[in-house]
Write an enzyme that holds these catalytic residues in place. Structure first.
Site, PDB file in Angstrom:
ATOM      1  CD  GLU A  96      -2.868   1.357   0.327  1.00  0.00           C
ATOM      2  OE1 GLU A  96      -2.414   1.532  -0.814  1.00  0.00           O
ATOM      3  OE2 GLU A  96      -4.074   1.448   0.612  1.00  0.00           O
ATOM      4  CG  ASP A  97      -0.930   4.724  -1.591  1.00  0.00           C
ATOM      5  OD1 ASP A  97      -1.568   4.170  -0.671  1.00  0.00           O
ATOM      6  OD2 ASP A  97      -1.480   5.446  -2.444  1.00  0.00           O
ATOM      7  CG  ASP A 100      -5.189   8.932   6.355  1.00  0.00           C
ATOM      8  OD1 ASP A 100      -4.539   9.564   7.185  1.00  0.00           O
ATOM      9  OD2 ASP A 100      -6.211   9.386   5.811  1.00  0.00           O
ATOM     10  CG  PHE A 150      -3.636  15.162   1.433  1.00  0.00           C
ATOM     11  CD1 PHE A 150      -4.504  14.161   1.852  1.00  0.00           C
ATOM     12  CD2 PHE A 150      -3.341  15.259   0.077  1.00  0.00           C
ATOM     13  CE1 PHE A 150      -5.080  13.285   0.943  1.00  0.00           C
ATOM     14  CE2 PHE A 150      -3.918  14.388  -0.844  1.00  0.00           C
ATOM     15  CZ  PHE A 150      -4.788  13.407  -0.406  1.00  0.00           C
ATOM     16  NE  ARG A 163      -3.098   8.266  -9.386  1.00  0.00           N
ATOM     17  CZ  ARG A 163      -3.697   7.897  -8.255  1.00  0.00           C
ATOM     18  NH1 ARG A 163      -2.976   7.524  -7.223  1.00  0.00           N
ATOM     19  NH2 ARG A 163      -5.002   7.896  -8.145  1.00  0.00           N
TER      20      ARG A 163
HETATM   21  P1  IMP Z   1      -7.100   4.832   4.883  1.00  0.00           P
HETATM   22  O1  IMP Z   1      -8.118   3.845   4.438  1.00  0.00           O
HETATM   23  O2  IMP Z   1      -7.701   5.996   5.588  1.00  0.00           O
HETATM   24  O3  IMP Z   1      -5.952   4.224   5.661  1.00  0.00           O
HETATM   25  O4  IMP Z   1      -6.504   5.520   3.598  1.00  0.00           O
HETATM   26  C1  IMP Z   1      -5.748   4.887   2.707  1.00  0.00           C
HETATM   27  C2  IMP Z   1      -5.887   5.532   1.340  1.00  0.00           C
HETATM   28  O5  IMP Z   1      -6.222   6.927   1.385  1.00  0.00           O
HETATM   29  C3  IMP Z   1      -4.565   5.459   0.622  1.00  0.00           C
HETATM   30  O6  IMP Z   1      -4.487   4.307  -0.159  1.00  0.00           O
HETATM   31  C4  IMP Z   1      -4.571   6.722  -0.227  1.00  0.00           C
HETATM   32  O7  IMP Z   1      -5.158   6.455  -1.483  1.00  0.00           O
HETATM   33  C5  IMP Z   1      -5.449   7.678   0.498  1.00  0.00           C
HETATM   34  N1  IMP Z   1      -4.659   8.664   1.262  1.00  0.00           N
HETATM   35  C6  IMP Z   1      -4.566   8.771   2.599  1.00  0.00           C
HETATM   36  N2  IMP Z   1      -3.761   9.771   2.967  1.00  0.00           N
HETATM   37  C7  IMP Z   1      -3.305  10.315   1.809  1.00  0.00           C
HETATM   38  C8  IMP Z   1      -2.411  11.409   1.533  1.00  0.00           C
HETATM   39  O8  IMP Z   1      -1.833  12.081   2.401  1.00  0.00           O
HETATM   40  N3  IMP Z   1      -2.196  11.656   0.212  1.00  0.00           N
HETATM   41  C9  IMP Z   1      -2.790  10.952  -0.794  1.00  0.00           C
HETATM   42  N4  IMP Z   1      -3.622   9.926  -0.572  1.00  0.00           N
HETATM   43  C10 IMP Z   1      -3.886   9.625   0.723  1.00  0.00           C
HETATM   44 MG    MG Z   2      -4.584   4.442  -2.401  1.00  0.00          MG
END
Ligand code: IMP
Ligand code: MG
Length: 173
Positions: A96-97, A100, A150, A163
């Site tokens: 995963e990138d 969050d 962010f 990207r």
């Molecule tokens: P989570 O489900 O809240 O953990 O979020 C994960 C997804 O939210 C990641 O795969 C990203 O696509 C997106 N995301 C969360 N934070 C960022 C950020 O700071 N920049 C860009 N995408 C983010």
């Molecule tokens: Mg993502």
């Protein structure tokens, strides 16, 4: 175009990806690894990681959506593109990138466990620990812990933009 400030430059990214690849390589000696790339954000990271692992590596793709627009999470996860091949009995690493709130990975872990892999680990390039809602998600390999900003670049986007930046940065307000 807004100005993007560098948070993690290309050199630091590559050095850390090298280290993670070396760790994975030593822990999976002689095993075939299935890297599951979470589209689209982790494409760049997955490719760089895969190239640096000396051994049998296969790549699969999954696409989920958790963000509707811009930087606001809808909280709801939808499967947009599912796995094409079975992962039953396989050694799987989800790539995963960024983690969050943890909602995406929490959902994916439950989903992938039902497919009965032999092992399932998580690898995330970036981690924003302050934002975590799903406390049960344990990341096995983390690139960098970052503050609650962010970020964009190296796969990460705002409305599909940025990207292709070779570094991770944040947008100066
Ligand atoms: P989570 O489900 O809240 O953990 O979020 C994960 C997804 O939210 C990641 O795969 C990203 O696509 C997106 N995301 C969360 N934070 C960022 C950020 O700071 N920049 C860009 N995408 C983010
Ligand atoms: Mg993502």
């Amino acid at each position: 175009m807004e100005e993007v400030k560098v948070l993690i430059d290309e050199e630091k990214l590559h050095k850390r990806v090298d280290e993670i690849a070396a760790q994975i390589e030593s822990e999976y000696k002689g095993k075939e690894i299935i890297l599951i790339c979470i589209l689209k954000g982790s494409v760049f990271f997955t490719v760089d990681l895969a190239k640096r692992i000396n051994g049998d590596v296969k790549i699969e793709f999954i696409r989920v959506s958790s963000y509707n627009e811009g930087t606001e999470s809808s909280g709801e996860i939808k499967m947009k593109l599912d796995l094409k091949d079975s992962i039953k009995g396989k050694d799987v690493i989800v790539v995963e990138d960024i983690i969050d709130t943890g909602r995406t990975l929490s959902y994916l872990i439950k989903y992938l466990k039902m497919k009965k892999p032999n092992s399932l680990k998580l690898c995330a390039l970036l981690d924003k620990p302050e934002r975590r809602i799903k406390k049960d998600v344990k990341v096995d390999y983390t690139g960098f812990q970052i503050p609650d900003e962010f970020v964009v670049g190296y796969g990460l986007d705002v409305d599909e933009k940025y990207r292709n930046l070779p570094y991770v940065g944040y947008i100066e307000q």
